[in-house]
Enzyme design. Structure first.
Site, PDB file in Angstrom:
ATOM      1  N   PRO A 131      76.386  -7.893 -11.481  1.00 55.73           N
ATOM      2  CA  PRO A 131      75.271  -8.805 -11.194  1.00 55.73           C
ATOM      3  C   PRO A 131      75.749 -10.131 -10.613  1.00 55.73           C
ATOM      4  O   PRO A 131      75.111 -10.703  -9.738  1.00 55.73           O
ATOM      5  CB  PRO A 131      74.603  -8.982 -12.558  1.00 55.73           C
ATOM      6  CG  PRO A 131      74.921  -7.721 -13.291  1.00 55.73           C
ATOM      7  CD  PRO A 131      76.292  -7.306 -12.826  1.00 55.73           C
ATOM      8  N   GLY A 245      86.142   3.526   3.024  1.00 57.01           N
ATOM      9  CA  GLY A 245      84.686   3.557   2.866  1.00 57.01           C
ATOM     10  C   GLY A 245      83.979   2.911   4.043  1.00 57.01           C
ATOM     11  O   GLY A 245      82.919   3.371   4.477  1.00 57.01           O
ATOM     12  N   ARG A 246      84.565   1.867   4.572  1.00 53.54           N
ATOM     13  CA  ARG A 246      83.916   1.148   5.688  1.00 53.54           C
ATOM     14  C   ARG A 246      83.845   2.011   6.946  1.00 53.54           C
ATOM     15  O   ARG A 246      82.893   1.905   7.722  1.00 53.54           O
ATOM     16  CB  ARG A 246      84.641  -0.184   5.928  1.00 53.54           C
ATOM     17  CG  ARG A 246      84.320  -1.172   4.814  1.00 53.54           C
ATOM     18  CD  ARG A 246      85.186  -2.401   4.749  1.00 53.54           C
ATOM     19  NE  ARG A 246      84.822  -3.162   3.543  1.00 53.54           N
ATOM     20  CZ  ARG A 246      85.519  -4.155   3.024  1.00 53.54           C
ATOM     21  NH1 ARG A 246      86.638  -4.554   3.603  1.00 53.54           N
ATOM     22  NH2 ARG A 246      85.089  -4.773   1.931  1.00 53.54           N
ATOM     23  N   GLN A 282      61.200   0.355  34.339  1.00 49.63           N
ATOM     24  CA  GLN A 282      62.551  -0.213  34.276  1.00 49.63           C
ATOM     25  C   GLN A 282      62.794  -1.007  32.979  1.00 49.63           C
ATOM     26  O   GLN A 282      63.900  -0.984  32.431  1.00 49.63           O
ATOM     27  CB  GLN A 282      62.783  -1.121  35.490  1.00 49.63           C
ATOM     28  CG  GLN A 282      64.248  -1.316  35.782  1.00 49.63           C
ATOM     29  CD  GLN A 282      64.462  -2.114  37.047  1.00 49.63           C
ATOM     30  OE1 GLN A 282      63.848  -3.172  37.246  1.00 49.63           O
ATOM     31  NE2 GLN A 282      65.321  -1.637  37.907  1.00 49.63           N
ATOM     32  N   GLN A 339      60.560  -0.573  19.015  1.00 50.29           N
ATOM     33  CA  GLN A 339      59.777  -1.292  20.039  1.00 50.29           C
ATOM     34  C   GLN A 339      59.281  -0.330  21.127  1.00 50.29           C
ATOM     35  O   GLN A 339      58.143  -0.439  21.580  1.00 50.29           O
ATOM     36  CB  GLN A 339      60.662  -2.396  20.649  1.00 50.29           C
ATOM     37  CG  GLN A 339      59.945  -3.356  21.575  1.00 50.29           C
ATOM     38  CD  GLN A 339      58.987  -4.281  20.812  1.00 50.29           C
ATOM     39  OE1 GLN A 339      59.071  -4.412  19.584  1.00 50.29           O
ATOM     40  NE2 GLN A 339      58.072  -4.909  21.527  1.00 50.29           N
ATOM     41  N   ILE A 340      60.136   0.611  21.504  1.00 53.34           N
ATOM     42  CA  ILE A 340      59.750   1.584  22.538  1.00 53.34           C
ATOM     43  C   ILE A 340      58.549   2.410  22.063  1.00 53.34           C
ATOM     44  O   ILE A 340      57.672   2.766  22.846  1.00 53.34           O
ATOM     45  CB  ILE A 340      60.966   2.491  22.883  1.00 53.34           C
ATOM     46  CG1 ILE A 340      61.999   1.672  23.674  1.00 53.34           C
ATOM     47  CG2 ILE A 340      60.547   3.750  23.657  1.00 53.34           C
ATOM     48  CD1 ILE A 340      63.372   2.314  23.786  1.00 53.34           C
ATOM     49  N   GLU A 366      79.343  -2.073   1.015  1.00 55.52           N
ATOM     50  CA  GLU A 366      80.789  -1.927   1.282  1.00 55.52           C
ATOM     51  C   GLU A 366      81.325  -3.109   2.088  1.00 55.52           C
ATOM     52  O   GLU A 366      82.211  -2.966   2.942  1.00 55.52           O
ATOM     53  CB  GLU A 366      81.088  -0.565   1.918  1.00 55.52           C
ATOM     54  CG  GLU A 366      80.648   0.548   0.967  1.00 55.52           C
ATOM     55  CD  GLU A 366      81.279   1.869   1.195  1.00 55.52           C
ATOM     56  OE1 GLU A 366      82.439   1.910   1.619  1.00 55.52           O
ATOM     57  OE2 GLU A 366      80.610   2.873   0.911  1.00 55.52           O
TER      58      GLU A 366
HETATM   59  N1  CAA Z   1      94.242  -3.098   0.943  1.00 57.53           N
HETATM   60  C1  CAA Z   1      95.134  -3.307  -0.044  1.00 57.53           C
HETATM   61  N2  CAA Z   1      95.267  -4.499  -0.671  1.00 57.53           N
HETATM   62  C2  CAA Z   1      94.470  -5.497  -0.253  1.00 57.53           C
HETATM   63  C3  CAA Z   1      93.518  -5.346   0.762  1.00 57.53           C
HETATM   64  C4  CAA Z   1      93.428  -4.070   1.370  1.00 57.53           C
HETATM   65  N3  CAA Z   1      92.531  -3.839   2.349  1.00 57.53           N
HETATM   66  N4  CAA Z   1      92.863  -6.516   0.941  1.00 57.53           N
HETATM   67  C5  CAA Z   1      93.384  -7.378   0.073  1.00 57.53           C
HETATM   68  N5  CAA Z   1      94.362  -6.778  -0.656  1.00 57.53           N
HETATM   69  C6  CAA Z   1      95.231  -7.369  -1.676  1.00 57.53           C
HETATM   70  C7  CAA Z   1      95.979  -8.556  -1.084  1.00 57.53           C
HETATM   71  O1  CAA Z   1      97.169  -8.152  -0.464  1.00 57.53           O
HETATM   72  C8  CAA Z   1      96.224  -9.403  -2.303  1.00 57.53           C
HETATM   73  O2  CAA Z   1      97.313  -8.863  -3.027  1.00 57.53           O
HETATM   74  P1  CAA Z   1      98.517  -9.790  -3.580  1.00 57.53           P
HETATM   75  O3  CAA Z   1      97.936 -10.651  -4.637  1.00 57.53           O
HETATM   76  O4  CAA Z   1      99.525  -8.822  -4.109  1.00 57.53           O
HETATM   77  O5  CAA Z   1      99.003 -10.591  -2.404  1.00 57.53           O
HETATM   78  C9  CAA Z   1      94.982  -9.155  -3.145  1.00 57.53           C
HETATM   79  O6  CAA Z   1      94.404  -7.918  -2.706  1.00 57.53           O
HETATM   80  C10 CAA Z   1      93.964 -10.257  -3.018  1.00 57.53           C
HETATM   81  O7  CAA Z   1      93.618 -10.378  -1.660  1.00 57.53           O
HETATM   82  P2  CAA Z   1      92.736 -11.594  -1.132  1.00 57.53           P
HETATM   83  O8  CAA Z   1      93.365 -12.890  -1.552  1.00 57.53           O
HETATM   84  O9  CAA Z   1      92.465 -11.369   0.311  1.00 57.53           O
HETATM   85  O10 CAA Z   1      91.390 -11.394  -2.015  1.00 57.53           O
HETATM   86  P3  CAA Z   1      90.057 -12.251  -2.070  1.00 57.53           P
HETATM   87  O11 CAA Z   1      89.680 -12.407  -3.478  1.00 57.53           O
HETATM   88  O12 CAA Z   1      90.144 -13.440  -1.176  1.00 57.53           O
HETATM   89  O13 CAA Z   1      88.976 -11.204  -1.460  1.00 57.53           O
HETATM   90  C11 CAA Z   1      87.733 -10.015   0.212  1.00 57.53           C
HETATM   91  C12 CAA Z   1      89.065 -10.634  -0.229  1.00 57.53           C
HETATM   92  C13 CAA Z   1      88.071  -9.299   1.512  1.00 57.53           C
HETATM   93  C14 CAA Z   1      86.649 -11.021   0.454  1.00 57.53           C
HETATM   94  C15 CAA Z   1      87.266  -8.976  -0.862  1.00 57.53           C
HETATM   95  O14 CAA Z   1      86.832  -9.624  -2.032  1.00 57.53           O
HETATM   96  C16 CAA Z   1      86.146  -8.070  -0.367  1.00 57.53           C
HETATM   97  O15 CAA Z   1      86.394  -7.109   0.370  1.00 57.53           O
HETATM   98  N6  CAA Z   1      84.893  -8.329  -0.792  1.00 57.53           N
HETATM   99  C17 CAA Z   1      83.785  -7.429  -0.506  1.00 57.53           C
HETATM  100  C18 CAA Z   1      83.692  -6.389  -1.584  1.00 57.53           C
HETATM  101  C19 CAA Z   1      82.894  -5.193  -1.163  1.00 57.53           C
HETATM  102  O16 CAA Z   1      83.033  -4.672  -0.060  1.00 57.53           O
HETATM  103  N7  CAA Z   1      82.054  -4.695  -2.091  1.00 57.53           N
HETATM  104  C20 CAA Z   1      81.298  -3.516  -1.863  1.00 57.53           C
HETATM  105  C21 CAA Z   1      81.293  -2.711  -3.132  1.00 57.53           C
HETATM  106  S1  CAA Z   1      80.933  -0.998  -2.986  1.00 57.53           S
HETATM  107  C22 CAA Z   1      79.335  -0.881  -2.506  1.00 57.53           C
HETATM  108  O17 CAA Z   1      78.955  -1.454  -1.555  1.00 57.53           O
HETATM  109  C23 CAA Z   1      78.358  -0.061  -3.278  1.00 57.53           C
HETATM  110  C24 CAA Z   1      78.362   1.337  -2.970  1.00 57.53           C
HETATM  111  O18 CAA Z   1      78.373   2.134  -3.895  1.00 57.53           O
HETATM  112  C25 CAA Z   1      78.212   1.859  -1.580  1.00 57.53           C
END
Ligand code: CAA
Length: 386
Positions: A131, A245-246, A282, A339-340, A366
């Site tokens: 939340p 996932g993305r 067009q 719109q179409i 995601e």
């Molecule tokens: N792969 C592996 N490790 C990664 C990584 C990746 N892609 N991205 C970051 N890390 C690691 C970093 O290397 C770092 O590790 P160290 O401490 O060892 O150096 C650590 O993770 C922290 O990284 P950041 O400092 O970049 O982390 P941050 O707190 O600043 O967050 C962020 C980065 C990209 C904003 C992240 O929080 C993020 O992706 N947020 C979005 C979350 C999200 O997508 N949520 C969706 C949930 S699922 C869903 O949508 C529901 C569903 O069921 C479909």
């Protein structure tokens, strides 16, 4: 679908054909009803399990189809072109639930937890958001406290795709919030575990046939053997899972957008104004040119990210670019497709309004478009060459 410069293998082409036929014959005719009733398409998911689509990237020794990530994206586009609710159930299960087990779980864990999911017998979910923490995933407060040979979990997870219907949950919880992301642990959890319940079920704008709910953990005891990776690996597991996932959500955007263009095309070739089909005006043709250009540009980005993932190369930035561009392209395309259709597009007699509603979430879940921009910018600013 053929991009010319990227050659699909004979196997990939054959799978796309098979899935397209299945999706158009078995799923598309039900899509409006699934949306209208907000009905989880259980019988379709079972059929997909029998077709090997619920463990699409998992090794055959663990019950999967052992196909590559490009095929996963191709199949995702086909399923989503028929029904986006079915598409996200497929995507959350394969990428978010099977994905981290494939990459991080031990052989014993894979046999016990991954194999039944890959065979389509059990449905998976991914419980990261809460939340109070969505975009700032590292700020989660669901706790896991070690007590002897098990952990005790307390907290609430939000926006969980497949939350109500899943059997197996990939859970992220923290040992200590002061440790920030380094305190996060990942677990695989049986949904029937005492203390775990489904909380509020969401009523959504789109993808209405896919269940989205809270999962509530109250003193849930998890044996140490259910931890994935080591203590503190959880955040990396979550982030690397979301990279894959993305690509899946970007493929979802492609599928919805393609279906929107196809629907608008058949409408525009039938509907007449000023003495001719509107497709001959067009102003309408320019919409089709822009829609098709954005769709194909998005597809190139999606395929690139999937191919990098297949080659075991870094693809974090490319996955974020694919999701950002494909979801925003889908927004544009579904808006113009509606719109179409004019007034007909605003009523549910035609699929345009469903595509318009379904597409919107691809810019949110995601990782929102804003989070994708953070991920892309961080990579661009670190790079020595652009
Ligand atoms: N792969 C592996 N490790 C990664 C990584 C990746 N892609 N991205 C970051 N890390 C690691 C970093 O290397 C770092 O590790 P160290 O401490 O060892 O150096 C650590 O993770 C922290 O990284 P950041 O400092 O970049 O982390 P941050 O707190 O600043 O967050 C962020 C980065 C990209 C904003 C992240 O929080 C993020 O992706 N947020 C979005 C979350 C999200 O997508 N949520 C969706 C949930 S699922 C869903 O949508 C529901 C569903 O069921 C479909």
């Amino acid at each position: 679908m053929d991009l010319g410069i990227i050659q699909l293998s004979e196997e990939q082409k054959m799978i796309v054909e098979q899935v397209r036929e299945f999706a158009q014959k078995e799923i598309a005719p039900k899509a409006a009803e699934i949306d209208h009733e907000g009905r989880f398409p259980k019988e379709i998911i079972e059929q997909m399990g029998q077709m090997g689509l619920m463990g699409i990237n998992i090794e055959s020794e663990f019950g999967g189809s052992e196909l590559d990530y490009l095929t996963y994206a191709l199949v995702g586009e086909e399923l989503n072109a028929a029904c986006a609710s079915t598409g996200v159930i497929f995507s959350a299960h394969n990428s978010l639930a099977c994905g981290p087990l494939k990459k991080w779980a031990s052989k014993e864990q894979k046999m016990q937890w991954l194999a039944p999911m890959a065979r389509g017998e059990k449905l998976g979910a991914f419980a990261l958001s809460e939340p109070g923490s969505g975009s700032d995933a590292g700020a989660l407060i669901c706790t896991c406290k070690k007590e002897g040979d098990h952990y005790v979990v307390n907290g609430t997870k939000n926006w969980i795709t497949n939350g109500p219907e899943s059997d197996t949950v990939i859970l992220f919880a923290t040992m200590d919030t002061a440790l920030k992301h380094k305190g996060v642990c990942a677990f695989v959890v049986d949904k029937k575990t005492p203390g775990l319940s489904v909380g509020k079920v969401e009523h959504k704008l789109g993808i209405r046939g896919s269940g989205t709910s809270q999962l509530v953990f109250e003193n849930v005891k998890l044996p140490v053997a259910q931890m994935i990776g080591k203590e503190g690996d959880g955040f990396k597991i979550a982030m690397s899972t979301l990279d894959g996932g993305r690509v899946g959500i970007a493929a979802q955007a492609l599928g919805i957008a393609r279906a929107a263009i196809e629907a608008a095309k058949s409408f525009a070739q039938e509907r007449e104004t000023f003495g001719k089909p509107i497709a001959q005006h067009q102003g309408i043709q320019f919409f089709f040119a822009d829609m098709a250009t954005r769709l194909e540009a998005a597809r190139l980005l999606v395929w690139r990210a999937a191919i990098l993932q297949d080659r075991g190369l870094p693809f974090t930035k490319e996955a974020a670019m694919a999701k950002l561009f494909a979801s925003e392209a889908a927004n544009y395309i579904c808006d113009k497709a509606l719109q179409i259709h004019g007034g007909f597009g605003y009523a549910n007699e035609y699929p345009a309004e469903r595509h318009f509603r379904d597409q919107r979430i691809t810019e949110i879940y995601e990782g929102t478009s804003e989070i994708q921009r953070i991920v892309i910018a961080s990579s661009v600013l670190k790079a020595t060459q652009i």
